[in-house]
Structure formats: C-alpha cells, structure tokens
Design a protein around this motif. Sequence first.
Motif, PDB file in Angstrom:
ATOM      1  N   GLN A 126      32.124 -17.589  31.195  1.00  0.00           N
ATOM      2  CA  GLN A 126      30.873 -17.081  30.642  1.00  0.00           C
ATOM      3  C   GLN A 126      30.297 -18.147  29.722  1.00  0.00           C
ATOM      4  OE1 GLN A 126      33.758 -15.458  30.625  1.00  0.00           O
ATOM      5  NE2 GLN A 126      33.547 -13.297  31.051  1.00  0.00           N
ATOM      6  N   ASP A 127      29.450 -19.016  30.267  1.00  0.00           N
ATOM      7  CA  ASP A 127      28.929 -20.145  29.514  1.00  0.00           C
ATOM      8  C   ASP A 127      27.508 -19.923  29.003  1.00  0.00           C
ATOM      9  OD1 ASP A 127      31.224 -21.755  29.745  1.00  0.00           O
ATOM     10  OD2 ASP A 127      30.644 -22.295  31.789  1.00  0.00           O
ATOM     11  N   THR A 128      26.974 -18.718  29.141  1.00  0.00           N
ATOM     12  CA  THR A 128      25.627 -18.467  28.649  1.00  0.00           C
ATOM     13  C   THR A 128      25.634 -18.396  27.124  1.00  0.00           C
ATOM     14  OG1 THR A 128      25.884 -16.061  28.754  1.00  0.00           O
ATOM     15  CG2 THR A 128      25.075 -17.177  30.739  1.00  0.00           C
ATOM     16  N   LEU A 129      24.464 -18.580  26.544  1.00  0.00           N
ATOM     17  CA  LEU A 129      24.361 -18.617  25.092  1.00  0.00           C
ATOM     18  C   LEU A 129      24.814 -17.314  24.449  1.00  0.00           C
ATOM     19  CD1 LEU A 129      23.437 -20.218  22.604  1.00  0.00           C
ATOM     20  CD2 LEU A 129      21.141 -19.279  22.967  1.00  0.00           C
ATOM     21  N   ALA A 130      24.620 -16.191  25.139  1.00  0.00           N
ATOM     22  CA  ALA A 130      24.983 -14.895  24.572  1.00  0.00           C
ATOM     23  C   ALA A 130      26.455 -14.814  24.203  1.00  0.00           C
ATOM     24  CB  ALA A 130      24.636 -13.777  25.560  1.00  0.00           C
ATOM     25  N   TYR A 131      27.324 -15.564  24.897  1.00  0.00           N
ATOM     26  CA  TYR A 131      28.745 -15.547  24.598  1.00  0.00           C
ATOM     27  C   TYR A 131      29.093 -16.449  23.422  1.00  0.00           C
ATOM     28  CZ  TYR A 131      29.854 -12.892  28.783  1.00  0.00           C
ATOM     29  OH  TYR A 131      29.936 -11.905  29.729  1.00  0.00           O
ATOM     30  N   LYS A 132      28.137 -17.244  22.951  1.00  0.00           N
ATOM     31  CA  LYS A 132      28.387 -18.159  21.846  1.00  0.00           C
ATOM     32  C   LYS A 132      27.930 -17.605  20.505  1.00  0.00           C
ATOM     33  CE  LYS A 132      29.311 -20.868  25.315  1.00  0.00           C
ATOM     34  NZ  LYS A 132      30.699 -21.025  25.763  1.00  0.00           N
ATOM     35  N   VAL A 133      27.053 -16.594  20.525  1.00  0.00           N
ATOM     36  CA  VAL A 133      26.490 -16.077  19.287  1.00  0.00           C
ATOM     37  C   VAL A 133      27.511 -15.179  18.589  1.00  0.00           C
ATOM     38  CG1 VAL A 133      24.602 -14.780  18.246  1.00  0.00           C
ATOM     39  CG2 VAL A 133      24.187 -16.141  20.316  1.00  0.00           C
ATOM     40  N   PRO A 134      27.894 -15.499  17.339  1.00  0.00           N
ATOM     41  CA  PRO A 134      28.847 -14.648  16.617  1.00  0.00           C
ATOM     42  C   PRO A 134      28.285 -13.260  16.382  1.00  0.00           C
ATOM     43  CG  PRO A 134      28.663 -16.810  15.579  1.00  0.00           C
ATOM     44  CD  PRO A 134      27.559 -16.719  16.583  1.00  0.00           C
ATOM     45  N   GLN A 135      29.174 -12.300  16.234  1.00  0.00           N
ATOM     46  CA  GLN A 135      28.766 -10.904  16.033  1.00  0.00           C
ATOM     47  C   GLN A 135      27.897 -10.778  14.780  1.00  0.00           C
ATOM     48  OE1 GLN A 135      32.044  -8.217  15.798  1.00  0.00           O
ATOM     49  NE2 GLN A 135      30.778  -6.417  15.469  1.00  0.00           N
ATOM     50  N   GLY A 136      26.797 -10.045  14.901  1.00  0.00           N
ATOM     51  CA  GLY A 136      25.903  -9.812  13.776  1.00  0.00           C
ATOM     52  C   GLY A 136      24.882 -10.909  13.560  1.00  0.00           C
ATOM     53  N   MET A 137      24.990 -11.995  14.314  1.00  0.00           N
ATOM     54  CA  MET A 137      24.075 -13.119  14.158  1.00  0.00           C
ATOM     55  C   MET A 137      23.004 -13.107  15.247  1.00  0.00           C
ATOM     56  SD  MET A 137      25.061 -14.856  11.514  1.00  0.00           S
ATOM     57  CE  MET A 137      26.481 -14.770  10.421  1.00  0.00           C
ATOM     58  N   ARG A 138      22.027 -13.966  15.081  1.00  0.00           N
ATOM     59  CA  ARG A 138      20.992 -14.183  16.090  1.00  0.00           C
ATOM     60  C   ARG A 138      20.852 -15.682  16.301  1.00  0.00           C
ATOM     61  NH1 ARG A 138      22.094  -9.680  15.886  1.00  0.00           N
ATOM     62  NH2 ARG A 138      20.747  -7.823  15.893  1.00  0.00           N
ATOM     63  N   ALA A 139      20.601 -16.075  17.535  1.00  0.00           N
ATOM     64  CA  ALA A 139      20.379 -17.486  17.848  1.00  0.00           C
ATOM     65  C   ALA A 139      18.897 -17.791  17.715  1.00  0.00           C
ATOM     66  CB  ALA A 139      20.862 -17.797  19.268  1.00  0.00           C
ATOM     67  N   ILE A 140      18.570 -18.821  16.947  1.00  0.00           N
ATOM     68  CA  ILE A 140      17.184 -19.231  16.788  1.00  0.00           C
ATOM     69  C   ILE A 140      17.085 -20.733  17.028  1.00  0.00           C
ATOM     70  CG2 ILE A 140      17.501 -19.435  14.283  1.00  0.00           C
ATOM     71  CD1 ILE A 140      14.485 -18.850  14.010  1.00  0.00           C
ATOM     72  N   SER A 141      16.108 -21.136  17.830  1.00  0.00           N
ATOM     73  CA  SER A 141      15.899 -22.551  18.131  1.00  0.00           C
ATOM     74  C   SER A 141      14.713 -23.081  17.346  1.00  0.00           C
ATOM     75  CB  SER A 141      15.659 -22.747  19.633  1.00  0.00           C
ATOM     76  OG  SER A 141      16.821 -22.425  20.372  1.00  0.00           O
ATOM     77  N   LYS A 207      37.156 -14.448  23.224  1.00  0.00           N
ATOM     78  CA  LYS A 207      38.044 -13.358  23.603  1.00  0.00           C
ATOM     79  C   LYS A 207      37.170 -12.186  24.021  1.00  0.00           C
ATOM     80  CE  LYS A 207      41.819 -10.790  23.745  1.00  0.00           C
ATOM     81  NZ  LYS A 207      42.837 -10.926  24.775  1.00  0.00           N
ATOM     82  N   VAL A 208      37.077 -11.919  25.322  1.00  0.00           N
ATOM     83  CA  VAL A 208      36.171 -10.888  25.816  1.00  0.00           C
ATOM     84  C   VAL A 208      36.897  -9.627  26.273  1.00  0.00           C
ATOM     85  CG1 VAL A 208      34.447 -12.581  26.524  1.00  0.00           C
ATOM     86  CG2 VAL A 208      36.188 -11.870  28.155  1.00  0.00           C
ATOM     87  N   ASP A 209      38.230  -9.611  26.209  1.00  0.00           N
ATOM     88  CA  ASP A 209      38.968  -8.425  26.626  1.00  0.00           C
ATOM     89  C   ASP A 209      38.840  -7.320  25.587  1.00  0.00           C
ATOM     90  OD1 ASP A 209      39.710 -10.074  28.610  1.00  0.00           O
ATOM     91  OD2 ASP A 209      41.826 -10.187  28.107  1.00  0.00           O
ATOM     92  N   GLY A 210      38.836  -6.088  26.037  1.00  0.00           N
ATOM     93  CA  GLY A 210      38.838  -4.945  25.144  1.00  0.00           C
ATOM     94  C   GLY A 210      37.614  -4.919  24.262  1.00  0.00           C
ATOM     95  N   ALA A 211      37.803  -4.474  23.010  1.00  0.00           N
ATOM     96  CA  ALA A 211      36.687  -4.324  22.083  1.00  0.00           C
ATOM     97  C   ALA A 211      36.625  -5.446  21.077  1.00  0.00           C
ATOM     98  CB  ALA A 211      36.819  -2.992  21.331  1.00  0.00           C
ATOM     99  N   SER A 212      37.403  -6.517  21.304  1.00  0.00           N
ATOM    100  CA  SER A 212      37.455  -7.584  20.318  1.00  0.00           C
ATOM    101  C   SER A 212      36.215  -8.434  20.319  1.00  0.00           C
ATOM    102  CB  SER A 212      38.678  -8.474  20.569  1.00  0.00           C
ATOM    103  OG  SER A 212      38.636  -9.009  21.867  1.00  0.00           O
ATOM    104  N   GLY A 213      35.418  -8.387  21.379  1.00  0.00           N
ATOM    105  CA  GLY A 213      34.159  -9.118  21.423  1.00  0.00           C
ATOM    106  C   GLY A 213      34.369 -10.603  21.488  1.00  0.00           C
ATOM    107  N   SER A 214      33.346 -11.337  21.107  1.00  0.00           N
ATOM    108  CA  SER A 214      33.394 -12.784  21.198  1.00  0.00           C
ATOM    109  C   SER A 214      33.840 -13.430  19.914  1.00  0.00           C
ATOM    110  CB  SER A 214      32.011 -13.327  21.575  1.00  0.00           C
ATOM    111  OG  SER A 214      31.074 -12.934  20.596  1.00  0.00           O
ATOM    112  N   GLY A 215      34.284 -12.620  18.952  1.00  0.00           N
ATOM    113  CA  GLY A 215      34.797 -13.185  17.727  1.00  0.00           C
ATOM    114  C   GLY A 215      33.687 -13.373  16.710  1.00  0.00           C
ATOM    115  N   GLY A 216      34.113 -13.691  15.482  1.00  0.00           N
ATOM    116  CA  GLY A 216      33.136 -13.988  14.457  1.00  0.00           C
ATOM    117  C   GLY A 216      32.695 -12.736  13.728  1.00  0.00           C
ATOM    118  N   GLY A 217      31.976 -12.939  12.667  1.00  0.00           N
ATOM    119  CA  GLY A 217      31.482 -11.831  11.882  1.00  0.00           C
ATOM    120  C   GLY A 217      30.188 -12.198  11.227  1.00  0.00           C
ATOM    121  N   ALA A 218      29.445 -11.205  10.772  1.00  0.00           N
ATOM    122  CA  ALA A 218      28.140 -11.450  10.176  1.00  0.00           C
ATOM    123  C   ALA A 218      28.295 -12.016   8.797  1.00  0.00           C
ATOM    124  CB  ALA A 218      27.352 -10.145  10.131  1.00  0.00           C
ATOM    125  N   GLY A 219      27.415 -12.948   8.477  1.00  0.00           N
ATOM    126  CA  GLY A 219      27.370 -13.462   7.125  1.00  0.00           C
ATOM    127  C   GLY A 219      26.700 -12.435   6.227  1.00  0.00           C
TER     128      GLY A 219
END
Length: 299
Positions: A126-141, A207-219
């Motif tokens: 899963q190499d799309t940008l959506a898998y790189k954005v930490p939980q609670g964050m937004r990607a802005i260019s 880590k996409v298995d279960g409910a662990s999501g892609s990792g990370g947390g909101a600032g």
Amino acid sequence: MNRSIAAATSGSNRNKGVLLLACAFGLLSALLVFAFLNSRGDSKNVDGQIFAGEGAETVVVLTRDVAVGEKITSDMLATRTIPATALLPGRVKDSELSTLVGKVATAPMFAGEQVIDAKVTTYVGQDTLAYKVPQGMRAISLQVPHEAWIAAGLPQPGDRVDILGITTLSKVDPLTGEEKPNVVAGYIAQDVEVLAVAQTVVKTVPKVDGASGSGGGAGTGSPASSATSSGAVKQDAATYEKAISITLALPPDLAAKVALIDAMRDDVGQYRILPRQKGDADPITGKQVWTYDDLFPVR
C-alpha cells in the motif's frame, strides 16, 4: 610387611574397578534416556522435553535476521519450546506458523527471536499517500517557488521540520497617517513530518492488521508534533533542488494556518522549512513571533 602392601594394592584396584563400573552404568543410563526421548519424536521433541515445564509453550522463532519491509518465507521460521517466564506477549504459536508466510516485517527482527504479531503485517504494497498520513493528521502540499524556502531542497521524506511563516503587510499610524511596514515572522508548527517532496514519498511499512492502523498519533496544541509512521525504511541519498511541492503531516487547524500563508502572494506571505536534527523533538523555547520593530527597534 609385604603382605600389608599387597592387601592395600588389591583394595585400590577394587575401588578403581567399582568406579569404572559406576561410570559405565551412568553412561548407559544417559544413552537409554536419550534413546527413549528420541523414540518419541525428532530432536525438536528432545528440546521440548528439556525446556518443558508448567506454562511452557512451543512458539515460532526466526532462523535469521529479518529487515524492515522484508517478506517472511518458510525458511525463516522454526519452532522452539520456551519456558513460561520467557514467553512474549503477542507470540505466534507453532500451530499458526503457516499464517506468517507472506507477511512483511514492520520492525527489525533477529535470529532466535520470538515472532510477535506487532512486528508483522499483511501489508502487500500500500504505497498511496493515505497509508503514510499519521492518525489524526492531514497531508497538505505547499508550492515551492524558491528552493531556499525548503532549505535548498535538501529535506527528504521522513525528515522532521519546523514551519516559519512570514507576512509582509502594512499598517497606518492613527496619529500621523503614516504608512509603515508590518512584517511579522513566527513559528506556525514544530516537529512536523515531511511526507513527500515532489512525487517522492516517505518509505514506510505500516501495520495495517486489526485495529492498529498505520501508526502514529495526533499532535496536540500549537506548536504541534506529529508521530512518525511505523516501520520507516532508510531513504536513499537524494536532493530535491527542482522540487515544486513539499507535503507535510499537520493537525487540521495548523494545516489551515499554513494554507493561508501559501495562498498569499509571494511578496506578502512566505514560509520557510527548517529541518531539525535527527531525534530532536524538543519544543522551541523563548520568543516565537517577531515584528519589524524587533528588527529595527525605535530608539
């Protein structure tokens, strides 16, 4: 006198004979025990008998080192009986060995280590940008009109940066009617993750298995810190002097503030990307907003 010496010699020989006979019986007993255990299974079963005890389990271990992003194959896996006191949470039991084949490592693992669920994923590219954005964050260019705005194009995906906003407006003195420049520079966000530079994204294995999501947390708060995605892979050396955009991970409120700066004309609003030293997550202390008067104080 001769009779006494002969008797002592005879007694010594008998003691040696008894000792040799005892050693032979001990060796024979050990061989019989080994043969008995071996007859009940292969050498792995012998290992199991040695380490077996209350609460012991047979779990999956690694036969060699495994790097982040490496796919698990059957030859990397083996089973071993582990005492209860050495079992790890999330361990994979021997009956589940086949479920690991084809999964990908999200963290470095080493030979002999127990395989745990948290270090493997069904991630299959899963190499799309959506898998790189930490939980609670937004990607802005942000547009990059000048390479100096992003530290000469040297920041790479995965780096951590601060964002400095600069606005050049004007204000009118209510007493004299004189128009004066109103230049303000201040930190909008701190310890921000660079997700992409131009079309190059940060290489991660989430880590996409279960409910662990892609990792990370909101600032939280402002300035904010975004959490790094799990399983980051070392970047190849590269620079981005000709980049036309940089993509950052920001909380929604800070993303809106940065977007306001980006929407201004270049002679009115600008930003600067300030790379941080590796591992430095400390907030900036002291003054964080400066005006034209700080640059040229009135005397």
